[in-house]
Design an enzyme around this catalytic site. Sequence first.
Site, PDB file in Angstrom:
ATOM      1  N   SER A 119       0.704  -7.727  13.769  1.00 28.58           N
ATOM      2  CA  SER A 119      -0.068  -8.030  12.557  1.00 28.58           C
ATOM      3  C   SER A 119       0.789  -8.831  11.581  1.00 28.58           C
ATOM      4  CB  SER A 119      -0.593  -6.746  11.909  1.00 28.58           C
ATOM      5  OG  SER A 119       0.446  -5.815  11.738  1.00 28.58           O
ATOM      6  N   GLU A 143       1.173 -10.120   7.476  1.00 31.88           N
ATOM      7  CA  GLU A 143       0.765  -9.836   6.088  1.00 31.88           C
ATOM      8  C   GLU A 143       0.895 -11.072   5.190  1.00 31.88           C
ATOM      9  OE1 GLU A 143       2.096  -6.070   4.378  1.00 31.88           O
ATOM     10  OE2 GLU A 143       2.711  -7.181   2.585  1.00 31.88           O
ATOM     11  N   THR A 161      -2.298  -8.364   0.623  1.00 37.05           N
ATOM     12  CA  THR A 161      -1.832  -7.389  -0.370  1.00 37.05           C
ATOM     13  C   THR A 161      -2.729  -7.354  -1.604  1.00 37.05           C
ATOM     14  OG1 THR A 161      -0.361  -8.947  -1.453  1.00 37.05           O
ATOM     15  CG2 THR A 161       0.577  -7.663   0.361  1.00 37.05           C
ATOM     16  N   TYR A 162      -2.499  -6.333  -2.400  1.00 41.03           N
ATOM     17  CA  TYR A 162      -3.311  -6.053  -3.584  1.00 41.03           C
ATOM     18  C   TYR A 162      -2.335  -5.875  -4.732  1.00 41.03           C
ATOM     19  CZ  TYR A 162      -7.284  -3.785  -5.976  1.00 41.03           C
ATOM     20  OH  TYR A 162      -8.319  -3.455  -6.813  1.00 41.03           O
ATOM     21  N   ARG A 208      -0.586   3.823  -2.911  1.00 45.40           N
ATOM     22  CA  ARG A 208      -0.570   4.232  -4.310  1.00 45.40           C
ATOM     23  C   ARG A 208      -0.372   3.015  -5.193  1.00 45.40           C
ATOM     24  NH1 ARG A 208       4.514   6.707  -7.418  1.00 45.40           N
ATOM     25  NH2 ARG A 208       5.100   4.557  -6.985  1.00 45.40           N
ATOM     26  N   GLY A 209       0.441   2.066  -4.702  1.00 39.65           N
ATOM     27  CA  GLY A 209       0.786   0.909  -5.519  1.00 39.65           C
ATOM     28  C   GLY A 209       1.826   1.285  -6.554  1.00 39.65           C
ATOM     29  N   ASP A 210       2.201   0.311  -7.357  1.00 41.12           N
ATOM     30  CA  ASP A 210       3.211   0.542  -8.398  1.00 41.12           C
ATOM     31  C   ASP A 210       2.603   0.302  -9.759  1.00 41.12           C
ATOM     32  OD1 ASP A 210       5.507   1.266  -6.908  1.00 41.12           O
ATOM     33  OD2 ASP A 210       5.586  -0.793  -6.155  1.00 41.12           O
ATOM     34  N   TYR A 267       8.412   4.882   4.793  1.00 45.73           N
ATOM     35  CA  TYR A 267       9.705   4.374   4.295  1.00 45.73           C
ATOM     36  C   TYR A 267      10.875   4.946   5.084  1.00 45.73           C
ATOM     37  CZ  TYR A 267       6.554   3.045   0.624  1.00 45.73           C
ATOM     38  OH  TYR A 267       5.492   2.499  -0.040  1.00 45.73           O
ATOM     39  N   HIS A 284      11.395   6.219   0.165  1.00 46.07           N
ATOM     40  CA  HIS A 284      10.788   5.564  -0.993  1.00 46.07           C
ATOM     41  C   HIS A 284      11.711   5.747  -2.200  1.00 46.07           C
ATOM     42  CE1 HIS A 284       8.005   5.126  -4.432  1.00 46.07           C
ATOM     43  NE2 HIS A 284       7.501   4.174  -3.685  1.00 46.07           N
ATOM     44  N   LYS A 296      -0.501  12.227   4.011  1.00 46.12           N
ATOM     45  CA  LYS A 296      -1.414  11.081   4.147  1.00 46.12           C
ATOM     46  C   LYS A 296      -2.137  11.146   5.497  1.00 46.12           C
ATOM     47  CE  LYS A 296       1.914   7.957   2.517  1.00 46.12           C
ATOM     48  NZ  LYS A 296       2.373   6.690   1.885  1.00 46.12           N
ATOM     49  N   GLN A 334       8.031   0.074   5.319  1.00 48.01           N
ATOM     50  CA  GLN A 334       8.801  -0.878   4.530  1.00 48.01           C
ATOM     51  C   GLN A 334       9.766  -1.556   5.495  1.00 48.01           C
ATOM     52  OE1 GLN A 334       9.167  -3.012   2.315  1.00 48.01           O
ATOM     53  NE2 GLN A 334       8.870  -1.559   0.638  1.00 48.01           N
ATOM     54  N   PHE A 364      14.356  -8.613  -4.013  1.00 48.13           N
ATOM     55  CA  PHE A 364      13.210  -7.843  -3.556  1.00 48.13           C
ATOM     56  C   PHE A 364      13.663  -6.505  -2.950  1.00 48.13           C
ATOM     57  CE2 PHE A 364       9.381  -7.553  -0.641  1.00 48.13           C
ATOM     58  CZ  PHE A 364       8.540  -7.179  -1.676  1.00 48.13           C
ATOM     59  N   HIS A 399       4.736  -5.459  12.387  1.00 47.20           N
ATOM     60  CA  HIS A 399       3.944  -5.978  11.264  1.00 47.20           C
ATOM     61  C   HIS A 399       4.862  -6.912  10.476  1.00 47.20           C
ATOM     62  CE1 HIS A 399       0.972  -5.859   7.947  1.00 47.20           C
ATOM     63  NE2 HIS A 399       2.012  -5.793   7.138  1.00 47.20           N
TER      64      HIS A 399
HETATM   65  P1  FAD Z   1       2.646   7.310  -1.959  1.00 48.61           P
HETATM   66  O1  FAD Z   1       2.531   7.625  -0.524  1.00 48.61           O
HETATM   67  O2  FAD Z   1       1.615   7.871  -2.873  1.00 48.61           O
HETATM   68  O3  FAD Z   1       4.101   7.759  -2.412  1.00 48.61           O
HETATM   69  C1  FAD Z   1       4.664   7.362  -3.667  1.00 48.61           C
HETATM   70  C2  FAD Z   1       5.816   8.250  -4.062  1.00 48.61           C
HETATM   71  O4  FAD Z   1       5.345   9.524  -4.474  1.00 48.61           O
HETATM   72  C3  FAD Z   1       6.829   8.560  -2.964  1.00 48.61           C
HETATM   73  O5  FAD Z   1       8.084   8.697  -3.584  1.00 48.61           O
HETATM   74  C4  FAD Z   1       6.375   9.899  -2.386  1.00 48.61           C
HETATM   75  O6  FAD Z   1       7.442  10.628  -1.858  1.00 48.61           O
HETATM   76  C5  FAD Z   1       5.766  10.560  -3.613  1.00 48.61           C
HETATM   77  N1  FAD Z   1       4.539  11.300  -3.315  1.00 48.61           N
HETATM   78  C6  FAD Z   1       3.565  10.983  -2.404  1.00 48.61           C
HETATM   79  N2  FAD Z   1       2.565  11.859  -2.456  1.00 48.61           N
HETATM   80  C7  FAD Z   1       2.877  12.737  -3.423  1.00 48.61           C
HETATM   81  C8  FAD Z   1       2.210  13.873  -3.955  1.00 48.61           C
HETATM   82  N3  FAD Z   1       1.027  14.256  -3.475  1.00 48.61           N
HETATM   83  N4  FAD Z   1       2.831  14.563  -4.958  1.00 48.61           N
HETATM   84  C9  FAD Z   1       4.028  14.178  -5.439  1.00 48.61           C
HETATM   85  N5  FAD Z   1       4.705  13.096  -4.960  1.00 48.61           N
HETATM   86  C10 FAD Z   1       4.142  12.389  -3.978  1.00 48.61           C
HETATM   87  N6  FAD Z   1       2.361  -2.478  -3.261  1.00 48.61           N
HETATM   88  C11 FAD Z   1       1.386  -3.143  -3.924  1.00 48.61           C
HETATM   89  O7  FAD Z   1       1.353  -3.110  -5.165  1.00 48.61           O
HETATM   90  N7  FAD Z   1       0.442  -3.878  -3.241  1.00 48.61           N
HETATM   91  C12 FAD Z   1       0.403  -3.941  -1.901  1.00 48.61           C
HETATM   92  O8  FAD Z   1      -0.467  -4.583  -1.324  1.00 48.61           O
HETATM   93  C13 FAD Z   1       1.414  -3.230  -1.169  1.00 48.61           C
HETATM   94  N8  FAD Z   1       1.437  -3.240   0.180  1.00 48.61           N
HETATM   95  C14 FAD Z   1       2.361  -2.475   0.867  1.00 48.61           C
HETATM   96  C15 FAD Z   1       2.331  -2.450   2.258  1.00 48.61           C
HETATM   97  C16 FAD Z   1       3.257  -1.713   2.973  1.00 48.61           C
HETATM   98  C17 FAD Z   1       3.183  -1.682   4.482  1.00 48.61           C
HETATM   99  C18 FAD Z   1       4.286  -1.001   2.283  1.00 48.61           C
HETATM  100  C19 FAD Z   1       5.333  -0.237   3.041  1.00 48.61           C
HETATM  101  C20 FAD Z   1       4.326  -1.029   0.886  1.00 48.61           C
HETATM  102  C21 FAD Z   1       3.369  -1.752   0.159  1.00 48.61           C
HETATM  103  N9  FAD Z   1       3.356  -1.782  -1.230  1.00 48.61           N
HETATM  104  C22 FAD Z   1       2.387  -2.499  -1.912  1.00 48.61           C
HETATM  105  C23 FAD Z   1       4.360  -1.048  -2.006  1.00 48.61           C
HETATM  106  C24 FAD Z   1       3.866   0.367  -2.395  1.00 48.61           C
HETATM  107  O9  FAD Z   1       2.681   0.292  -3.145  1.00 48.61           O
HETATM  108  C25 FAD Z   1       4.953   1.035  -3.211  1.00 48.61           C
HETATM  109  O10 FAD Z   1       6.052   1.315  -2.400  1.00 48.61           O
HETATM  110  C26 FAD Z   1       4.524   2.265  -3.982  1.00 48.61           C
HETATM  111  O11 FAD Z   1       5.566   2.621  -4.871  1.00 48.61           O
HETATM  112  C27 FAD Z   1       4.231   3.481  -3.124  1.00 48.61           C
HETATM  113  O12 FAD Z   1       3.048   3.373  -2.458  1.00 48.61           O
HETATM  114  P2  FAD Z   1       2.658   4.460  -1.325  1.00 48.61           P
HETATM  115  O13 FAD Z   1       1.311   4.154  -0.893  1.00 48.61           O
HETATM  116  O14 FAD Z   1       3.732   4.559  -0.328  1.00 48.61           O
HETATM  117  O15 FAD Z   1       2.680   5.764  -2.263  1.00 48.61           O
END
Ligand code: FAD
Length: 281
Positions: A9, A11, A42-43, A100-102, A138, A142, A158, A169, A209, A259
């Site tokens: 895939s 991106e 991406t979003y 979750r995004g940032d 990660y 993360h 998840k 990542q 980055f 990917h």
């Molecule tokens: P989560 O899985 O929600 O985790 C976030 C943090 O919170 C981690 O430290 C985890 O340990 C902790 N955590 C998780 N669940 C819980 C819970 N229930 N309670 C307490 N703590 C918890 N970013 C963008 O803005 N746009 C994109 O399109 C994008 N695409 C990506 C694609 C890939 C393949 C990857 C690897 C990353 C991408 N990112 C993108 C970056 C990502 O959004 C960030 O790394 C973000 O900080 C975490 O997203 P996540 O979905 O992993 O979060």
Amino acid sequence: MNDSQPRLSFEFFPPKTPEGKEKLIKVRDQLNEFAPDFFSVTYGAGGSTRDNTKGLITQFKNDGIAVAPHLSFGGDDETTIKSLLEEYQAAGVDRIVALRGDMPSGVGGAYQLVYANQLVAFIREHFGNQFHLEVAAYPEIHPQAKSYSDDIRYLKGKFDAGADSAITQYFFNPDAYFYFVDECQKIGITQPIYPGIMPILNYKNLTRFSDTCGAEIPRWLRKALENFGDDEASLRAFGVELVTDLCDTLLENGAPGLHFYTMNQTEPTAEIVRNLGLVSE
Ligand code: FAD
């Protein structure tokens, strides 16, 4: 691509201008020669690219190309996210990268980030199994994770919420990936974890980055890349060889696919895929 081939895939991020979009469609068509399983788009943080992401996804679907939008709640409410998903469903999208995004920069403390497991559960609740759900993983932890074990526990959360597979990542140390997969298996994760691959294009951008997203560039690699100075052609040639070797090691030792974070460029991703012999018949 046939079933015995590793999943492939590519991106993209959504370009901001019509010219950028036109250029990206050419890149897409070139990479589509490798018959990838899907592209993803991406979003932006907080939904900042919502319309650009959606526009690109619709165009890909109209052109008959498999594509997965990335999605996060950002600052949006459930109604907005649900109607976006309905639009995707109507366009024939069957895969979502749920994140979750940032926190977007400049946004104050009132902003709530919704963990990815909550988004996965939300999609499953409202759309059943209509979408294949990818989540992020990660291998080098993360950056905000309290500990390694917490981070993989949340990854399991998840999957328990309904995710089908994960994309990692990027990383340059294959051992980090294999150790991570082993640790995930030990806590009962059985779903596939696809390595995310970052081709090396530019030293400064890569280090900036990597520092933000917590991907480690090993010291020996930083030093090697630094030595190329302004000689981008040599840096890229070195990068192609290095990343090809990384992918080879990953696939030979059981990674289920790759990917690529293409950075919206055909090369060096195409060269790496050709080197690997992942060319469709
Ligand atoms: P989560 O899985 O929600 O985790 C976030 C943090 O919170 C981690 O430290 C985890 O340990 C902790 N955590 C998780 N669940 C819980 C819970 N229930 N309670 C307490 N703590 C918890 N970013 C963008 O803005 N746009 C994109 O399109 C994008 N695409 C990506 C694609 C890939 C393949 C990857 C690897 C990353 C991408 N990112 C993108 C970056 C990502 O959004 C960030 O790394 C973000 O900080 C975490 O997203 P996540 O979905 O992993 O979060």
